[in-house]
Design a protein around this motif. Structure first.
Motif, PDB file in Angstrom:
ATOM      1  N   GLN A  13      83.639 -66.237 -18.186  1.00 30.23           N
ATOM      2  CA  GLN A  13      82.522 -66.252 -17.239  1.00 30.23           C
ATOM      3  C   GLN A  13      81.277 -65.701 -17.918  1.00 30.23           C
ATOM      4  OE1 GLN A  13      83.836 -64.043 -13.793  1.00 30.23           O
ATOM      5  NE2 GLN A  13      84.867 -65.830 -12.936  1.00 30.23           N
ATOM      6  N   PRO A  14      80.109 -66.028 -17.406  1.00 29.52           N
ATOM      7  CA  PRO A  14      78.880 -65.443 -17.961  1.00 29.52           C
ATOM      8  C   PRO A  14      78.970 -63.924 -17.994  1.00 29.52           C
ATOM      9  CG  PRO A  14      78.337 -67.213 -16.452  1.00 29.52           C
ATOM     10  CD  PRO A  14      79.822 -67.005 -16.333  1.00 29.52           C
ATOM     11  N   GLY A  15      78.510 -63.358 -19.105  1.00 29.65           N
ATOM     12  CA  GLY A  15      78.613 -61.929 -19.318  1.00 29.65           C
ATOM     13  C   GLY A  15      79.868 -61.502 -20.042  1.00 29.65           C
ATOM     14  N   GLY A  16      80.797 -62.413 -20.231  1.00 29.83           N
ATOM     15  CA  GLY A  16      82.047 -62.097 -20.892  1.00 29.83           C
ATOM     16  C   GLY A  16      81.925 -62.031 -22.403  1.00 29.83           C
ATOM     17  N   SER A  17      83.039 -61.718 -23.052  1.00 29.55           N
ATOM     18  CA  SER A  17      83.076 -61.547 -24.503  1.00 29.55           C
ATOM     19  C   SER A  17      84.250 -62.310 -25.101  1.00 29.55           C
ATOM     20  CB  SER A  17      83.225 -60.063 -24.859  1.00 29.55           C
ATOM     21  OG  SER A  17      82.153 -59.309 -24.359  1.00 29.55           O
ATOM     22  N   THR A  85      79.273 -61.152 -27.350  1.00 33.29           N
ATOM     23  CA  THR A  85      79.204 -60.431 -26.084  1.00 33.29           C
ATOM     24  C   THR A  85      78.130 -61.054 -25.198  1.00 33.29           C
ATOM     25  OG1 THR A  85      77.590 -58.828 -26.900  1.00 33.29           O
ATOM     26  CG2 THR A  85      79.918 -58.297 -27.219  1.00 33.29           C
ATOM     27  N   ASN A  86      78.166 -60.701 -23.918  1.00 31.99           N
ATOM     28  CA  ASN A  86      77.203 -61.211 -22.944  1.00 31.99           C
ATOM     29  C   ASN A  86      77.017 -62.725 -23.094  1.00 31.99           C
ATOM     30  OD1 ASN A  86      75.353 -61.176 -20.868  1.00 31.99           O
ATOM     31  ND2 ASN A  86      73.639 -60.567 -22.172  1.00 31.99           N
ATOM     32  N   LEU A  87      78.122 -63.424 -23.135  1.00 27.11           N
ATOM     33  CA  LEU A  87      78.080 -64.869 -23.304  1.00 27.11           C
ATOM     34  C   LEU A  87      77.402 -65.532 -22.118  1.00 27.11           C
ATOM     35  CD1 LEU A  87      81.584 -65.271 -24.869  1.00 27.11           C
ATOM     36  CD2 LEU A  87      79.499 -66.207 -25.864  1.00 27.11           C
ATOM     37  N   GLN A  88      76.651 -66.589 -22.418  1.00 25.23           N
ATOM     38  CA  GLN A  88      75.908 -67.325 -21.411  1.00 25.23           C
ATOM     39  C   GLN A  88      76.291 -68.810 -21.459  1.00 25.23           C
ATOM     40  OE1 GLN A  88      73.974 -65.692 -19.185  1.00 25.23           O
ATOM     41  NE2 GLN A  88      74.733 -63.854 -20.238  1.00 25.23           N
ATOM     42  N   PRO A  89      76.052 -69.547 -20.379  1.00 30.62           N
ATOM     43  CA  PRO A  89      76.398 -70.974 -20.391  1.00 30.62           C
ATOM     44  C   PRO A  89      75.802 -71.730 -21.573  1.00 30.62           C
ATOM     45  CG  PRO A  89      75.946 -70.265 -18.161  1.00 30.62           C
ATOM     46  CD  PRO A  89      75.622 -69.095 -19.043  1.00 30.62           C
ATOM     47  N   THR A  92      77.959 -72.363 -24.708  1.00 31.48           N
ATOM     48  CA  THR A  92      79.068 -73.307 -24.684  1.00 31.48           C
ATOM     49  C   THR A  92      78.926 -74.315 -25.811  1.00 31.48           C
ATOM     50  OG1 THR A  92      79.416 -73.073 -22.304  1.00 31.48           O
ATOM     51  CG2 THR A  92      80.191 -75.109 -23.332  1.00 31.48           C
ATOM     52  N   ALA A  93      79.947 -74.409 -26.652  1.00 28.01           N
ATOM     53  CA  ALA A  93      79.907 -75.290 -27.820  1.00 28.01           C
ATOM     54  C   ALA A  93      81.245 -75.206 -28.540  1.00 28.01           C
ATOM     55  CB  ALA A  93      78.789 -74.871 -28.776  1.00 28.01           C
ATOM     56  N   THR A  94      81.407 -76.090 -29.520  1.00 28.99           N
ATOM     57  CA  THR A  94      82.490 -75.938 -30.479  1.00 28.99           C
ATOM     58  C   THR A  94      81.953 -75.120 -31.643  1.00 28.99           C
ATOM     59  OG1 THR A  94      83.445 -78.065 -29.843  1.00 28.99           O
ATOM     60  CG2 THR A  94      84.157 -77.120 -31.940  1.00 28.99           C
ATOM     61  N   TYR A  95      82.660 -74.070 -31.990  1.00 29.89           N
ATOM     62  CA  TYR A  95      82.244 -73.163 -33.057  1.00 29.89           C
ATOM     63  C   TYR A  95      83.086 -73.428 -34.303  1.00 29.89           C
ATOM     64  CZ  TYR A  95      79.352 -70.528 -29.820  1.00 29.89           C
ATOM     65  OH  TYR A  95      78.370 -70.152 -28.928  1.00 29.89           O
ATOM     66  N   TYR A  96      82.397 -73.501 -35.449  1.00 30.42           N
ATOM     67  CA  TYR A  96      83.038 -73.825 -36.712  1.00 30.42           C
ATOM     68  C   TYR A  96      82.815 -72.716 -37.733  1.00 30.42           C
ATOM     69  CZ  TYR A  96      82.995 -78.607 -34.866  1.00 30.42           C
ATOM     70  OH  TYR A  96      83.166 -79.736 -34.096  1.00 30.42           O
ATOM     71  N   CYS A  97      83.871 -72.332 -38.412  1.00 30.55           N
ATOM     72  CA  CYS A  97      83.759 -71.483 -39.580  1.00 30.55           C
ATOM     73  C   CYS A  97      83.372 -72.363 -40.768  1.00 30.55           C
ATOM     74  CB  CYS A  97      85.110 -70.809 -39.830  1.00 30.55           C
ATOM     75  SG  CYS A  97      85.168 -69.734 -41.275  1.00 30.55           S
ATOM     76  N   ALA A  98      82.514 -71.854 -41.647  1.00 30.18           N
ATOM     77  CA  ALA A  98      82.042 -72.661 -42.768  1.00 30.18           C
ATOM     78  C   ALA A  98      81.806 -71.776 -43.987  1.00 30.18           C
ATOM     79  CB  ALA A  98      80.766 -73.401 -42.398  1.00 30.18           C
ATOM     80  N   VAL A 119      84.388 -72.904 -27.216  1.00 28.50           N
ATOM     81  CA  VAL A 119      83.963 -71.800 -26.364  1.00 28.50           C
ATOM     82  C   VAL A 119      83.266 -72.388 -25.143  1.00 28.50           C
ATOM     83  CG1 VAL A 119      82.438 -69.805 -26.149  1.00 28.50           C
ATOM     84  CG2 VAL A 119      83.748 -70.163 -28.259  1.00 28.50           C
ATOM     85  N   THR A 120      83.758 -72.050 -23.970  1.00 24.08           N
ATOM     86  CA  THR A 120      83.184 -72.540 -22.720  1.00 24.08           C
ATOM     87  C   THR A 120      82.810 -71.350 -21.844  1.00 24.08           C
ATOM     88  OG1 THR A 120      84.533 -74.545 -22.819  1.00 24.08           O
ATOM     89  CG2 THR A 120      83.547 -73.994 -20.694  1.00 24.08           C
ATOM     90  N   VAL A 121      81.554 -71.324 -21.425  1.00 23.28           N
ATOM     91  CA  VAL A 121      81.067 -70.237 -20.587  1.00 23.28           C
ATOM     92  C   VAL A 121      80.593 -70.834 -19.263  1.00 23.28           C
ATOM     93  CG1 VAL A 121      79.526 -68.256 -20.407  1.00 23.28           C
ATOM     94  CG2 VAL A 121      80.299 -69.041 -22.661  1.00 23.28           C
ATOM     95  N   SER A 122      81.287 -70.512 -18.208  1.00 22.84           N
ATOM     96  CA  SER A 122      80.906 -71.038 -16.902  1.00 22.84           C
ATOM     97  C   SER A 122      81.445 -70.131 -15.809  1.00 22.84           C
ATOM     98  CB  SER A 122      81.415 -72.464 -16.719  1.00 22.84           C
ATOM     99  OG  SER A 122      82.815 -72.468 -16.596  1.00 22.84           O
ATOM    100  N   SER A 123      80.801 -70.203 -14.655  1.00 22.16           N
ATOM    101  CA  SER A 123      81.248 -69.415 -13.522  1.00 22.16           C
ATOM    102  C   SER A 123      82.102 -70.260 -12.581  1.00 22.16           C
ATOM    103  CB  SER A 123      80.047 -68.842 -12.774  1.00 22.16           C
ATOM    104  OG  SER A 123      79.157 -69.869 -12.411  1.00 22.16           O
TER     105      SER A 123
END
Length: 123
Positions: A13-17, A85-89, A92-98, A119-123
């Motif tokens: 959820q928004p605000g999560g980590s 931290t404090n994740l926001q909508p 939201t994306a696919t995160y890649y290590c490079a 990573v998906t951020v939604s309420s």
């Protein structure tokens, strides 16, 4: 052969980590840029947070995540993390290590990629 395995994504959820992890193998003794990129649907891939494996003096952090995201790794050539931290909508994306051997363009043309973690951020 270089291999990057990224993991740790999820739905919050928004605000999560969340903390993303990247396990690296096959990197040489050369200096590398390593870090995290992300790509949301319909948008270009962007660099989120990067480090140099031979110097703690250089880091890069995307302006929109400064103060919320931190990249770290005790030995970055083996394990790299992205603490979010404090994740926001908008995160939201696919995160890649490079990773790539260090050159004069730290934000461009990476040669080694993980498969990505969502990573998906939604309420």
């Amino acid at each position: 052969e270089v291999e990057l395995v990224d993991s740790g994504g999820g739905s919050v959820q928004p605000g999560g980590s969340l903390t993303l992890s990247c396990t690296a193998s096959g990197l040489s003794t050369a200096s590398y840029y390593m870090g995290w990129f992300r790509q949301a649907p319909g948008r270009q891939r962007e660099a989120v947070a990067l480090i140099r494996t031979d110097s703690n003096a250089w880091t890069y952090t995307l302006d929109t995540v400064k103060g919320r995201f931190t990249v770290s790794g005790d030995n970055p050539k083996n394990s790299l993390f992205l603490h979010m931290t404090n994740l926001q909508p908008g995160d939201t994306a696919t995160y890649y290590c490079a990773a790539k051997v260090r050159d004069n363009r730290p934000l461009m043309t990476y040669s080694h990629w993980g498969k990505g973690t969502q990573v998906t951020v939604s309420s």
